[in-house]
Design an enzyme around this catalytic site. Sequence first.
Site, short mmCIF file in Angstrom:
data_model
loop_
_atom_site.label_atom_id
_atom_site.label_comp_id
_atom_site.label_asym_id
_atom_site.label_seq_id
_atom_site.Cartn_x
_atom_site.Cartn_y
_atom_site.Cartn_z
N TYR A 109 0.18 5.64 11.94
CA TYR A 109 -0.21 4.97 10.69
C TYR A 109 -1.08 3.77 11.04
O TYR A 109 -0.79 3.04 12.00
CB TYR A 109 1.04 4.48 9.93
N GLU A 197 -6.56 2.33 4.59
CA GLU A 197 -5.37 2.94 5.18
C GLU A 197 -5.71 4.31 5.75
O GLU A 197 -6.29 5.14 5.05
CB GLU A 197 -4.29 3.09 4.09
#
Length: 392
Positions: A109, A197
């Site tokens: 992530y 993101e």
Amino acid sequence: MDIHEYQAKELLASHGIRLPRGGLAYSPEQAAYRASEIGGNGWVVKAQIHSGARGKAGGVILCNDEKDVEAAADKLLGRRLATQQTDPAGKLISRIYIEETVPIGRELYLGFVLDRSAERIMIVASSSGGMEIEEIAERVPDSIVRAIVDPGLGMQDFQAREIAFGLGLDGALIGKAVETLIGCYRVFRDFDASMLEINPLVVSHDELIALDCKMSFDENALFRRAEISELRDKSQEDPRETFASDRGLSYVGLDGNIGCIINGAGLAMATLDMIKIAGGEPANFLDIGGGASPERVAKSFRAVLADEKVQVILVNIFAGINRCDWVAEGVVKALEEVGVEIPLIVRLSGTKVEEGKAILREKAPRVVVADTLAEAAEAAVRAWKTTAANAA
Ligand code: GDP
Ligand code: MN
């Protein structure tokens, strides 16, 4: 302002980040053609909507041949997709993105956000990608590594290396992670992003590849980023909010029937609370800001009336620097220009309040003038109940 995944990926590609090969499609035939252009024998068909969590909602479909790609495109295009992040009605899928599948070693992530209180860019990374950051924070908080970048200095190589080590990467992947992180930082900074993101960022053999990307931008900086404004897809936004933001108003759509026109965010919040306490439901949050000129009052009426659910309008103005008599003239002018058929309650307070009320009584006698916020909220709810009773 949000953009689509494929648009965010184009920005990433311009800064050297590795991505799966992909192409956009608007029809099933085009999707199949894209798959043949991309080549290989595995593709993923992805719904392009302004939302994450599409995978769990059925918006990401893995395919093994071109027929599958065509069928997946046929299934998605023209439908609405509701995810955990959208309202229950979901968002319309009018384009899809087709990508080659990539063998996944590990899922990481990577997130960049603006930390307004620190006036810095905050980087959050985790070795447990593939799930939402909130879930990572709850289930595997120890996997999270952070860095804070001073935009005056820019992101330093040592910061990127620290994150790479924190993710448990080694060998040639360290250098690739540094390139990826610095590239993302540049995209974030150069385009005035507020959020970037990549989830998941995958380790695939000895490459780091961005499988998914979400980006949002600071609307206050759009005036100097024409190339980003161009990416706006209004069909993905709440039409009421688009109408208001196109006119420089701060507006959030809600589900009730009482339209609100208020100056100041704090007063707006208090007004919404008072409407609820009086037993009503606000249709919107609208802060017309400090000036509250007749033009802005008229624009606000248009924005509120664009919502068909609105049955009553409540105007609540506290005049500090402003003057109630000017605001009252603004309301009168707005009524003449816009044409308001539904009940209208106005509460004025502050400088020149008596003069303001006198103007309303004289020039707009159908307006209900209230003295206090509680009175205004109660009058609005009463008017709404009467309207609802008459309709039934
Ligand atoms: P999101 O659900 O909106 O975040 O969409 P993503 O693009 O992140 O896709 C959801 C999931 O689909 C990912 O977390 C992956 O597990 C999977 N996925 C996406 N692309 C590929 C791919 O090329 N290969 C494989 N094996 N899985 C993929
Ligand atoms: Mn994702």
